[in-house]
Design a protein around this motif. Structure first.
Motif, short mmCIF file in Angstrom:
data_model
loop_
_atom_site.label_atom_id
_atom_site.label_comp_id
_atom_site.label_asym_id
_atom_site.label_seq_id
_atom_site.Cartn_x
_atom_site.Cartn_y
_atom_site.Cartn_z
N ALA A 78 -15.22 116.43 88.63
CA ALA A 78 -15.25 115.31 87.69
C ALA A 78 -14.00 115.32 86.83
N LEU B 17 -12.62 113.70 83.28
CA LEU B 17 -13.11 113.06 82.07
C LEU B 17 -11.94 112.65 81.19
N LYS B 18 -11.97 111.43 80.73
CA LYS B 18 -10.92 110.89 79.88
C LYS B 18 -11.55 110.45 78.57
#
Length: 113
Positions: free
Chosen positions: A106, A108-109
């Motif tokens: 994954a 994530l931002k």
């Protein structure tokens, strides 16, 4: 003359008088700690995550461009996720006949509004 501003992404200054970088680092740490409670262990700002995702002349040009700057995190057009987790849960299925895994990578931002 005013100091030159460097931008990591549109709308988020990393240096200068109104830098958002300290807030960004605090948010990353908080989110990383929360995710670790679920036994998912993310890494912050994985600069080289894209190396095994792309190949050929495109990745060579990208690496050359990013490496030509004194800080890869501040290179224009660099692609750096705030957090990257290798074992992010994908959910549970009653029947798993598709070969799907229970975890995945994954990216994530963090976004501030």
């Amino acid at each position: 003359s005013s100091p030159r501003q460097v931008w990591s992404e549109p709308g988020s200054g990393t240096t200068g008088p109104r830098s958002h970088r300290p807030t960004q680092l605090k948010l990353q740490s908080i989110l990383q700690t929360m995710i670790k409670l679920g036994r998912v262990f993310p890494e912050k700002e994985a600069v080289n995550f894209i190396l095994d995702k792309a190949g050929g002349p495109d990745i060579t040009a990208y690496v050359k461009h990013v490496s030509s700057h004194s800080s890869t995190r501040r290179a224009p057009h660099s692609i750096i996720p705030d957090l990257r987790a290798h074992n992010f849960p994908t959910g549970r299925h009653r029947i798993n006949d598709s070969g799907a895994k229970s975890s995945a990578e994954a990216f994530l931002k963090l976004k501030r509004i």
